[in-house]
Design a protein around this motif. Sequence first.
Motif, PDB file in Angstrom:
ATOM      1  N   GLN A 156       0.812  -1.215   0.000  1.00  0.00           N
ATOM      2  CA  GLN A 156       0.000   0.000   0.000  1.00  0.00           C
ATOM      3  C   GLN A 156       0.844   1.263   0.000  1.00  0.00           C
ATOM      4  OE1 GLN A 156      -3.045  -0.696  -0.883  1.00  0.00           O
ATOM      5  NE2 GLN A 156      -2.213  -2.766  -0.693  1.00  0.00           N
ATOM      6  N   PHE A 157       2.164   1.116   0.110  1.00  0.00           N
ATOM      7  CA  PHE A 157       3.022   2.282  -0.103  1.00  0.00           C
ATOM      8  C   PHE A 157       2.914   2.782  -1.539  1.00  0.00           C
ATOM      9  CE2 PHE A 157       5.356   0.888   3.762  1.00  0.00           C
ATOM     10  CZ  PHE A 157       5.319   2.096   4.442  1.00  0.00           C
ATOM     11  N   ILE A 158       2.288   1.981  -2.412  1.00  0.00           N
ATOM     12  CA  ILE A 158       2.042   2.442  -3.781  1.00  0.00           C
ATOM     13  C   ILE A 158       1.093   3.631  -3.797  1.00  0.00           C
ATOM     14  CG2 ILE A 158       0.045   0.943  -4.239  1.00  0.00           C
ATOM     15  CD1 ILE A 158       1.057   0.580  -7.062  1.00  0.00           C
ATOM     16  N   ILE A 159       0.244   3.752  -2.748  1.00  0.00           N
ATOM     17  CA  ILE A 159      -0.716   4.854  -2.689  1.00  0.00           C
ATOM     18  C   ILE A 159       0.004   6.186  -2.490  1.00  0.00           C
ATOM     19  CG2 ILE A 159      -2.738   5.762  -1.474  1.00  0.00           C
ATOM     20  CD1 ILE A 159      -3.243   3.198  -3.009  1.00  0.00           C
ATOM     21  N   VAL A 160       1.112   6.191  -1.789  1.00  0.00           N
ATOM     22  CA  VAL A 160       1.838   7.437  -1.508  1.00  0.00           C
ATOM     23  C   VAL A 160       2.274   8.135  -2.791  1.00  0.00           C
ATOM     24  CG1 VAL A 160       3.848   8.455  -0.381  1.00  0.00           C
ATOM     25  CG2 VAL A 160       2.554   6.637   0.772  1.00  0.00           C
ATOM     26  N   PRO A 161       3.030   7.477  -3.682  1.00  0.00           N
ATOM     27  CA  PRO A 161       3.417   8.170  -4.921  1.00  0.00           C
ATOM     28  C   PRO A 161       2.236   8.475  -5.827  1.00  0.00           C
ATOM     29  CG  PRO A 161       4.045   5.856  -5.028  1.00  0.00           C
ATOM     30  CD  PRO A 161       3.635   6.127  -3.614  1.00  0.00           C
ATOM     31  N   ILE A 162       1.216   7.631  -5.788  1.00  0.00           N
ATOM     32  CA  ILE A 162       0.036   7.877  -6.622  1.00  0.00           C
ATOM     33  C   ILE A 162      -0.632   9.197  -6.243  1.00  0.00           C
ATOM     34  CG2 ILE A 162      -2.371   7.114  -6.914  1.00  0.00           C
ATOM     35  CD1 ILE A 162      -1.218   4.251  -7.112  1.00  0.00           C
TER      36      ILE A 162
END
Length: 517
Positions: A283-289
Amino acid sequence: MVSTDTLIITGIPLIYLGFALWIGIRSRGEADQSTTEGFVAGDRRIGTIVLFFIMAAANNSAFAFLGGPGFAFDQGAIAYYIIPYSAFGLAMWYVLGPKVSRLGRKMGYVTQAEFVSDRFDSRWISVIMAIASVAAFIPYIVVQIKGVAFILNEASNGLIPFWLSGMLPFLIIGFYVITSGMMGVGWSNVLQGIMMLALAWFLGLYLPSELHGGIQPMFETIAATNPSHLVVGLPEMSIARYSSFIVVSALGSIMWPHLFMRAYTAEDESTIKKTAVLYPLFQFIIVPILLIGFAGVTVVEPGILDSPDRILPYLVTNLDINPVVIGLFFAGALAATMSTADAIVHASVSVSIRDFYKPLFNPEGEDLDETFWMKILVFPTLAVAYYFAIFSSINIVPLQAAAYGSIIQFLPLILGTLYWPRATKEGALAGIFSGTLVTAIFTFVVPTPLSIHAGLWGLLVTTVLFIVVSLVTDVEDPEFVREMIRTTRPDLSSSKGEQQPSGTVADGGKVTNENHE
């Protein structure tokens, strides 16, 4: 004449589609695709890495590369609700997943509804859950088709027409779901998940740096020019509504059948627990998104975009970026979309046959090749979703919102199945029917009270009626219920499952080899 840059940008996503098809078809492994257990559950032999990417990639759809940046660009800090609900989405699975896995191995379950309906000895519970599941799946697939159609059409600068852009990736999904079942979905999700992570972080760091000189200067500029964009609790989304969305999404994440059913695929119980523990990392993918969306707040003039979801393609294609990087972005967006779509299509056909057709029209399972009919349903399911995505004018967004609200109504029944021997069939039917109805009314007919998510009101009704009606009615087979709950306890089976032949039940269970493969 088509420019070289356009050919490069178009060619990279097309090459990715070919590679995804090759991975999907080649990944069938040793699972027997002619049996329900092999096609739906991968013969219960999926390991931690693949299961991690199945759960993570399937839960990050077209929203990851299109909706997420658009949400942050348009609504600002409200978009941060995605992070807590995503991070805690599998918390319950750490506890419930091993229990469901034990039941699946002992009793031959491969879908969500069949173990609930078996517990309450009601085919109508299975039918209701199947209808609710498929009704939730179709809007979800429609959104993915619209997403891939936009991605390929935009990447090719109109060279690939919108109708073909939506069709091509889903033909590929259909082929590898039919040929490789759960194994095809699993290994494709590994590929797609890795691409999503790499490209999200690259773009999330690159765009703020390119447009603002870094992440801190970007937020300083927003704070100086548009400070309300960094505040949660504005009239368009009150704190109560914001919090209710987090609660419904966090509790409802694992109730989605295409995620819940993965408990049956794990090679052992420790695989499920490891996946649940590792899941928040993805869910760290949400940060750059979200950073991508914020990057466009002060540089894109109001009114330029016809939809906030176009912010990332707009930024990428209007900056002086190498066409190879742009092509990789579009390939990553395809990966995000396909990683959800293949899991949903696979689950939809499994639920349609196993939980709807079989209990309603063929309860004894006589002369029914379930796997054959699941495969037959793949392309008709895609065709229905394709029609609504490309040709229908129906607004699918409210339907998808209602889908989340209806899916969470499964939660009390599942908890009752696993923990409460006093729960009855009448209570389960009264709860799920009434809660789903309340959710639909507050979604489509009247405004939801206090601006709280309609699904939360439905969940309250489902829970209360489930408990009250159960307390005033009788359990039909108390011994089977007690044995079923005992089966979920770890002292009755090792972490490796101590497998019995699928479809057998010890000590008087209801499932037999006559009606379960």
